[in-house]
Scaffold this motif. Structure first.
Motif, PDB file in Angstrom:
ATOM      1  N   UNK A  47       0.839  -1.224  -0.139  1.00 42.34           N
ATOM      2  CA  UNK A  47       0.445  -0.287   0.020  1.00 42.34           C
ATOM      3  C   UNK A  47       1.013   1.433   0.088  1.00 42.34           C
ATOM      4  N   UNK A  48       0.506   2.010  -0.699  1.00 43.35           N
ATOM      5  CA  UNK A  48       1.458   3.376  -0.587  1.00 43.35           C
ATOM      6  C   UNK A  48       0.311   4.781  -0.303  1.00 43.35           C
ATOM      7  N   UNK A  49      -0.629   5.050  -0.829  1.00 38.83           N
ATOM      8  CA  UNK A  49      -1.894   5.716  -0.427  1.00 38.83           C
ATOM      9  C   UNK A  49      -3.317   5.410  -1.345  1.00 38.83           C
ATOM     10  N   UNK A  64       5.719   6.464   3.407  1.00 40.29           N
ATOM     11  CA  UNK A  64       5.651   8.241   2.155  1.00 40.29           C
ATOM     12  C   UNK A  64       4.704   9.078   2.422  1.00 40.29           C
ATOM     13  N   UNK A  65       5.085   9.251   4.540  1.00 37.56           N
ATOM     14  CA  UNK A  65       3.811  10.036   4.616  1.00 37.56           C
ATOM     15  C   UNK A  65       4.375  11.738   4.589  1.00 37.56           C
ATOM     16  N   UNK A  70      -1.918  12.145  -2.535  1.00 38.29           N
ATOM     17  CA  UNK A  70      -3.341  11.459  -2.876  1.00 38.29           C
ATOM     18  C   UNK A  70      -3.810  12.566  -4.003  1.00 38.29           C
ATOM     19  N   UNK A  71      -4.441  12.628  -4.890  1.00 37.98           N
ATOM     20  CA  UNK A  71      -5.207  13.389  -5.452  1.00 37.98           C
ATOM     21  C   UNK A  71      -6.872  13.227  -6.123  1.00 37.98           C
ATOM     22  N   UNK A  85      10.513  14.663  -2.669  1.00 35.97           N
ATOM     23  CA  UNK A  85      12.206  14.107  -1.643  1.00 35.97           C
ATOM     24  C   UNK A  85      11.295  12.195  -2.470  1.00 35.97           C
ATOM     25  N   UNK A  86      11.708  11.800  -3.379  1.00 36.13           N
ATOM     26  CA  UNK A  86      11.890  10.536  -3.312  1.00 36.13           C
ATOM     27  C   UNK A  86      13.318   9.842  -3.384  1.00 36.13           C
TER      28      UNK A  86
END
Length: 124
Positions: A47-49, A64-65, A70-71, A85-86
């Motif tokens: 899971x990411x977002x 990743x917070x 996400x939008x 900031x990858x």
């Protein structure tokens, strides 16, 4: 039936940014919650977002917070994942998913529709 197509992946240096897009077609997209997941080589999909139908509620993986957002734009049938900031550990194949459930968040089994994925590679 909902079809999902991801785009926007690529190669970026550590510290850089990318914005992934997910285009939806088929049924009324605003009826679906959406999520982003990723799978790195040799690892399970994670899971990411995720966000609710109107985007009012969102959730993120701890990893990743504060860096990813996400939008969605229901008028355009689009979902986005802004990644800042990858880090090299963000390298993975990123998937967009949609669910009829109000907010499945990280429960992959509750997402019925999946895209084919877009590759993100972060170099150190």
């Amino acid at each position: 039936q909902v079809q999902l197509v991801e785009s926007g992946g690529g190669l970026v240096q550590a510290g850089g940014s990318l914005r992934l897009s997910c285009a939806a077609s088929g049924r009324t997209f605003s009826n679906y919650a959406v999520g982003w997941f990723r799978q790195a080589p040799g690892k399970e999909r994670e899971f990411v977002a995720a966000g609710t139908r109107n985007g009012g509620t969102t959730g993120y993986a701890d990893s990743v917070k504060g860096r990813f957002t996400i939008s969605r734009d229901n008028a355009k049938n689009m979902v986005y994942l802004q990644m800042n900031s990858l880090k090299p550990e963000d390298t993975a194949l990123y998937y967009c998913a949609a669910s009829e459930i109000y907010y499945p968040e990280r429960l992959q089994r509750l997402y019925r529709y999946w895209g084919q994925g877009t590759q993100v590679t972060v170099s150190s």
